[in-house]
Enzyme design. Sequence first.
Site, PDB file in Angstrom:
ATOM      1  N   LYS A  32     -14.300  29.280 -25.712  1.00 16.25           N
ATOM      2  CA  LYS A  32     -13.865  29.290 -23.551  1.00 16.25           C
ATOM      3  C   LYS A  32     -14.420  30.648 -23.323  1.00 16.25           C
ATOM      4  CE  LYS A  32      -9.864  28.698 -22.235  1.00 16.25           C
ATOM      5  NZ  LYS A  32     -10.249  29.543 -20.877  1.00 16.25           N
ATOM      6  N   ASP A  59     -15.048  28.419 -18.374  1.00 17.63           N
ATOM      7  CA  ASP A  59     -13.797  28.617 -17.562  1.00 17.63           C
ATOM      8  C   ASP A  59     -13.388  28.982 -16.062  1.00 17.63           C
ATOM      9  OD1 ASP A  59     -11.952  27.304 -16.713  1.00 17.63           O
ATOM     10  OD2 ASP A  59     -10.547  28.632 -18.551  1.00 17.63           O
ATOM     11  N   LYS A  61     -13.395  27.513 -13.124  1.00 18.62           N
ATOM     12  CA  LYS A  61     -12.672  26.602 -12.079  1.00 18.62           C
ATOM     13  C   LYS A  61     -13.078  27.105 -10.828  1.00 18.62           C
ATOM     14  CE  LYS A  61      -8.577  26.862 -14.995  1.00 18.62           C
ATOM     15  NZ  LYS A  61      -8.881  27.995 -15.731  1.00 18.62           N
ATOM     16  N   HIS A  63     -13.977  26.709  -6.845  1.00 20.70           N
ATOM     17  CA  HIS A  63     -13.621  25.848  -5.768  1.00 20.70           C
ATOM     18  C   HIS A  63     -13.874  26.825  -4.700  1.00 20.70           C
ATOM     19  CE1 HIS A  63      -8.761  24.129  -4.293  1.00 20.70           C
ATOM     20  NE2 HIS A  63     -10.403  23.980  -3.356  1.00 20.70           N
ATOM     21  N   ASP A  64     -14.518  25.444  -3.612  1.00 22.98           N
ATOM     22  CA  ASP A  64     -14.988  26.235  -1.898  1.00 22.98           C
ATOM     23  C   ASP A  64     -15.603  25.348  -1.546  1.00 22.98           C
ATOM     24  OD1 ASP A  64     -16.274  28.272   0.144  1.00 22.98           O
ATOM     25  OD2 ASP A  64     -16.315  29.307  -2.284  1.00 22.98           O
ATOM     26  N   ILE A  65     -16.337  25.179  -0.376  1.00 21.17           N
ATOM     27  CA  ILE A  65     -17.157  24.203   0.018  1.00 21.17           C
ATOM     28  C   ILE A  65     -18.867  23.498  -0.965  1.00 21.17           C
ATOM     29  CG2 ILE A  65     -16.324  25.285   2.690  1.00 21.17           C
ATOM     30  CD1 ILE A  65     -18.753  26.414   3.052  1.00 21.17           C
ATOM     31  N   ASN A  67     -21.969  23.463  -0.135  1.00 23.27           N
ATOM     32  CA  ASN A  67     -22.588  23.951  -0.448  1.00 23.27           C
ATOM     33  C   ASN A  67     -22.378  24.880  -1.469  1.00 23.27           C
ATOM     34  OD1 ASN A  67     -25.689  24.678   0.857  1.00 23.27           O
ATOM     35  ND2 ASN A  67     -24.541  26.267   1.739  1.00 23.27           N
ATOM     36  N   THR A 119      -1.402  23.368 -15.302  1.00 23.60           N
ATOM     37  CA  THR A 119       0.112  23.074 -16.150  1.00 23.60           C
ATOM     38  C   THR A 119       1.366  23.842 -15.529  1.00 23.60           C
ATOM     39  OG1 THR A 119      -1.351  24.790 -17.847  1.00 23.60           O
ATOM     40  CG2 THR A 119      -0.847  21.767 -17.385  1.00 23.60           C
ATOM     41  N   ARG A 181      -0.019  24.062 -30.313  1.00 26.66           N
ATOM     42  CA  ARG A 181       0.417  24.830 -30.643  1.00 26.66           C
ATOM     43  C   ARG A 181       0.947  24.355 -32.277  1.00 26.66           C
ATOM     44  NH1 ARG A 181      -1.393  27.737 -27.566  1.00 26.66           N
ATOM     45  NH2 ARG A 181       0.358  28.811 -26.613  1.00 26.66           N
ATOM     46  N   ARG A 211      -4.111  31.582 -28.742  1.00 25.79           N
ATOM     47  CA  ARG A 211      -2.886  33.031 -29.520  1.00 25.79           C
ATOM     48  C   ARG A 211      -2.826  32.022 -30.236  1.00 25.79           C
ATOM     49  NH1 ARG A 211       0.821  33.273 -23.740  1.00 25.79           N
ATOM     50  NH2 ARG A 211      -0.170  31.515 -23.913  1.00 25.79           N
TER      51      ARG A 211
END
Length: 234
Positions: A32, A59, A61, A63-65, A67, A119, A181, A211
């Site tokens: 990733k 990764d 993420k 987030h916009d309009i 188009n 999270t 974990r 980690r």
Amino acid sequence: MKRDVIIACDFASAEATYAFLDRFTEEKPFVKIGMELYYAEGPSVVRELRRRGHKIFLDLKLHDIPNTVQKAMAVLSRLEVDMVNLHAAGTKAMMEAALKGLTREDGSRPILLAVTQLTSTSEERMHDELLISGSITDCVCHYARLAYEAGLDGVVCSPLEAGMVKEQCGKDFLTVTPGIRFADGQAGDQVRITTPARAKEIGTDFIVVGRPITAAEDPVEAYRKCMREFGIES
Ligand code: C5P
């Protein structure tokens, strides 16, 4: 795509990432790449990791309009990564546009996942700052449902929510879960955590592990242990 362990390569440079991955001489882990590395190095790091034969979850993420997201996804699609994501909070129209942008002329495309609630967002802040009422679980299930209706392949969620998402959206709807974990390991800043073995029992499809592998004394052995506990023969 079959179940797998994805290593979160949260390194600040391409050199550090390659040096880490060079330790894996027998296997090619699914990796990733997050914002830090991508913003530092750009698409060249993606191309190099592909050339080295790794599967890649990018990764970023989005987030916009709609188009803008559609066009950005078309660019990411050309990088030939295996998995990309966006925020479900961008609405169903944005998710549908993303899917369109991601789909290549031959109909193929990377897996598209939606982030539900991060999270790091507490229920209190979701109520007080985002003005979303109800429980985090309700919100996660609602966003998962929207993503499903928009035609996405799955969601990124806490392992503890993966079972509910599957109940809502069906067993083929993918769940990709960080917050993993080992039973004897350090939690660090993660709160809602689970072991690889428990994630397997819950039925999550992909676990994202940072980690516990990257900071281990022997990362290759930690990766193998993770694969074993998650029920995958490497
Ligand atoms: O080191 P650790 O195993 O906590 O790394 C988890 C990875 O998953 C990090 O790259 C983190 O940004 C990512 N992640 C997360 N929780 C989310 C979404 C992504 O921990 N809700």
